[in-house]
Design a protein around this motif. Sequence first.
Motif, PDB file in Angstrom:
ATOM      1  N   ILE A  90       0.854  -1.198   0.000  1.00  0.00           N
ATOM      2  CA  ILE A  90       0.000   0.000   0.000  1.00  0.00           C
ATOM      3  C   ILE A  90       0.882   1.237   0.000  1.00  0.00           C
ATOM      4  N   LYS A  91       0.544   2.167  -0.881  1.00  0.00           N
ATOM      5  CA  LYS A  91       1.290   3.426  -0.886  1.00  0.00           C
ATOM      6  C   LYS A  91       0.536   4.463  -0.079  1.00  0.00           C
ATOM      7  N   ALA A  92       1.195   5.004   0.901  1.00  0.00           N
ATOM      8  CA  ALA A  92       0.559   6.047   1.703  1.00  0.00           C
ATOM      9  C   ALA A  92       1.631   6.921   2.323  1.00  0.00           C
ATOM     10  N   ASP A  93       1.248   8.131   2.570  1.00  0.00           N
ATOM     11  CA  ASP A  93       2.163   9.079   3.180  1.00  0.00           C
ATOM     12  C   ASP A  93       1.915   9.070   4.693  1.00  0.00           C
ATOM     13  N   VAL A  94       2.945   8.756   5.441  1.00  0.00           N
ATOM     14  CA  VAL A  94       2.796   8.738   6.894  1.00  0.00           C
ATOM     15  C   VAL A  94       3.601   9.875   7.501  1.00  0.00           C
ATOM     16  N   GLN A  95       2.934  10.725   8.229  1.00  0.00           N
ATOM     17  CA  GLN A  95       3.635  11.838   8.864  1.00  0.00           C
ATOM     18  C   GLN A  95       3.484  11.778  10.370  1.00  0.00           C
ATOM     19  N   THR A  96       4.469  12.329  11.055  1.00  0.00           N
ATOM     20  CA  THR A  96       4.379  12.365  12.510  1.00  0.00           C
ATOM     21  C   THR A  96       3.965  13.761  12.962  1.00  0.00           C
ATOM     22  N   THR A  97       3.278  13.794  14.046  1.00  0.00           N
ATOM     23  CA  THR A  97       2.919  15.097  14.596  1.00  0.00           C
ATOM     24  C   THR A  97       2.726  14.978  16.098  1.00  0.00           C
ATOM     25  N   ASP A  98       2.658  16.105  16.774  1.00  0.00           N
ATOM     26  CA  ASP A  98       2.401  16.029  18.204  1.00  0.00           C
ATOM     27  C   ASP A  98       0.909  16.186  18.466  1.00  0.00           C
ATOM     28  N   PHE A  99       0.554  15.829  19.663  1.00  0.00           N
ATOM     29  CA  PHE A  99      -0.846  15.760  20.048  1.00  0.00           C
ATOM     30  C   PHE A  99      -1.572  17.101  19.874  1.00  0.00           C
ATOM     31  N   SER A 100      -0.899  18.189  20.202  1.00  0.00           N
ATOM     32  CA  SER A 100      -1.602  19.472  20.198  1.00  0.00           C
ATOM     33  C   SER A 100      -1.982  19.945  18.797  1.00  0.00           C
ATOM     34  N   THR A 101      -1.250  19.495  17.761  1.00  0.00           N
ATOM     35  CA  THR A 101      -1.609  19.919  16.409  1.00  0.00           C
ATOM     36  C   THR A 101      -2.404  18.852  15.653  1.00  0.00           C
ATOM     37  N   ALA A 102      -2.484  17.658  16.216  1.00  0.00           N
ATOM     38  CA  ALA A 102      -3.127  16.544  15.510  1.00  0.00           C
ATOM     39  C   ALA A 102      -4.572  16.857  15.132  1.00  0.00           C
ATOM     40  N   GLY A 103      -5.276  17.550  16.002  1.00  0.00           N
ATOM     41  CA  GLY A 103      -6.684  17.833  15.783  1.00  0.00           C
ATOM     42  C   GLY A 103      -6.948  18.691  14.547  1.00  0.00           C
ATOM     43  N   SER A 104      -5.975  19.513  14.165  1.00  0.00           N
ATOM     44  CA  SER A 104      -6.192  20.423  13.042  1.00  0.00           C
ATOM     45  C   SER A 104      -5.596  19.914  11.733  1.00  0.00           C
ATOM     46  N   GLU A 105      -4.954  18.752  11.776  1.00  0.00           N
ATOM     47  CA  GLU A 105      -4.341  18.223  10.556  1.00  0.00           C
ATOM     48  C   GLU A 105      -5.368  17.411   9.763  1.00  0.00           C
ATOM     49  N   LYS A 106      -5.164  17.400   8.444  1.00  0.00           N
ATOM     50  CA  LYS A 106      -6.027  16.581   7.588  1.00  0.00           C
ATOM     51  C   LYS A 106      -5.355  15.224   7.365  1.00  0.00           C
ATOM     52  N   ALA A 107      -6.126  14.177   7.521  1.00  0.00           N
ATOM     53  CA  ALA A 107      -5.570  12.846   7.293  1.00  0.00           C
ATOM     54  C   ALA A 107      -6.703  11.858   7.060  1.00  0.00           C
ATOM     55  N   ASP A 108      -6.377  10.711   6.459  1.00  0.00           N
ATOM     56  CA  ASP A 108      -7.376   9.664   6.290  1.00  0.00           C
ATOM     57  C   ASP A 108      -7.555   8.883   7.590  1.00  0.00           C
ATOM     58  N   PHE A 109      -6.418   8.709   8.260  1.00  0.00           N
ATOM     59  CA  PHE A 109      -6.454   8.021   9.549  1.00  0.00           C
ATOM     60  C   PHE A 109      -5.466   8.664  10.509  1.00  0.00           C
ATOM     61  N   ILE A 110      -5.770   8.585  11.785  1.00  0.00           N
ATOM     62  CA  ILE A 110      -4.793   8.951  12.798  1.00  0.00           C
ATOM     63  C   ILE A 110      -4.437   7.685  13.578  1.00  0.00           C
ATOM     64  N   PHE A 111      -3.155   7.392  13.618  1.00  0.00           N
ATOM     65  CA  PHE A 111      -2.680   6.291  14.458  1.00  0.00           C
ATOM     66  C   PHE A 111      -2.059   6.900  15.704  1.00  0.00           C
ATOM     67  N   THR A 112      -2.398   6.339  16.849  1.00  0.00           N
ATOM     68  CA  THR A 112      -1.815   6.883  18.067  1.00  0.00           C
ATOM     69  C   THR A 112      -1.861   5.842  19.173  1.00  0.00           C
ATOM     70  N   ASN A 113      -1.359   6.194  20.344  1.00  0.00           N
ATOM     71  CA  ASN A 113      -1.421   5.260  21.464  1.00  0.00           C
ATOM     72  C   ASN A 113      -2.812   5.307  22.094  1.00  0.00           C
ATOM     73  N   GLU A 114      -3.022   4.449  23.047  1.00  0.00           N
ATOM     74  CA  GLU A 114      -4.363   4.343  23.632  1.00  0.00           C
ATOM     75  C   GLU A 114      -4.792   5.617  24.344  1.00  0.00           C
ATOM     76  N   GLU A 115      -3.841   6.246  25.015  1.00  0.00           N
ATOM     77  CA  GLU A 115      -4.151   7.460  25.777  1.00  0.00           C
ATOM     78  C   GLU A 115      -4.704   8.556  24.863  1.00  0.00           C
ATOM     79  N   PHE A 116      -3.965   8.846  23.788  1.00  0.00           N
ATOM     80  CA  PHE A 116      -4.407   9.903  22.879  1.00  0.00           C
ATOM     81  C   PHE A 116      -5.574   9.432  22.024  1.00  0.00           C
ATOM     82  N   GLY A 117      -5.638   8.130  21.804  1.00  0.00           N
ATOM     83  CA  GLY A 117      -6.764   7.579  21.049  1.00  0.00           C
ATOM     84  C   GLY A 117      -8.070   7.986  21.707  1.00  0.00           C
ATOM     85  N   ARG A 118      -8.086   7.873  23.021  1.00  0.00           N
ATOM     86  CA  ARG A 118      -9.281   8.241  23.780  1.00  0.00           C
ATOM     87  C   ARG A 118      -9.570   9.732  23.628  1.00  0.00           C
ATOM     88  N   GLN A 119      -8.490  10.527  23.709  1.00  0.00           N
ATOM     89  CA  GLN A 119      -8.679  11.980  23.677  1.00  0.00           C
ATOM     90  C   GLN A 119      -9.010  12.510  22.281  1.00  0.00           C
TER      91      GLN A 119
END
Lengths: 86, 149
Positions: free
Chosen positions: A28-57
């Motif tokens: 599968i071809k996909a672009d994976v970028q890293t970001t911090d939690f505070s900016t994640a909410g404003s980024e555009k993406a097809d999916f967000i992968f994260t740990n359980e803690e931030f997953g909840r938030q």
Amino acid sequence: MLAVCGMGFGSSMMLKMTIEKVLKEKGIKADVQTTDFSTAGSEKADFIFTNEEFGRQLAGGTVPVVAIKNIADTKEVREKLEAALQ
Amino acid sequence: MQRELLEKDAILLQQDAASWEDAIKKAGQLLIDTGKIRESYIEATIRNIHELGPYILIAPNVALPHSRPEDGVLEQGISVLTLRKSVEFDSEKPFQLVICLAAVDENLHIEMLQKIAEVIADEALVNKLLSSTSVDEVYKMFNGGGELN
């Protein structure tokens, strides 16, 4: 896709490496970028992968959130990615 | 040249910690003592956790305390602390293995993360690490394999 952690630096990079391993394996071809939690909410993406803690938030936003227990575990990431793609 | 990811002086096994903060301070102290970070780095890490929640839990039973390079990293490296009894965050998530990460920039620390990922991806290896009483054994787990060349 976004890999999210608190700092956008340590664990998100590790998660990105695991995701890229799985994507390569599945061809599968996909672009994976890293970001911090505070900016994640404003980024555009097809999916967000994260740990359980931030997953909840981060859940409940417009972007589907995939929470990973062990961010180095290719098996877990593969299973959850497959489920998310369906 | 083989770069040493984990120094023997940065390994402390079968320790006791009173709380998650105590565990992170102990793991961080190893990096302070080996000249990798300033104390401010650990303070920043603990502050971040208070703000953001336990983002350092990267796998079951495994914590990877880290902060940004500008919070006080002098040189890249990791420390390993294992606890005889696990400590918990408020959310009751326990951990027993603490790998404190000091990264200087995004590219250089990929090889460190790869090695850490190799270890924590394998539950058997994590359990071996947790039961180990040999600094040499743990040292080899992180520096072996020649992947860091």
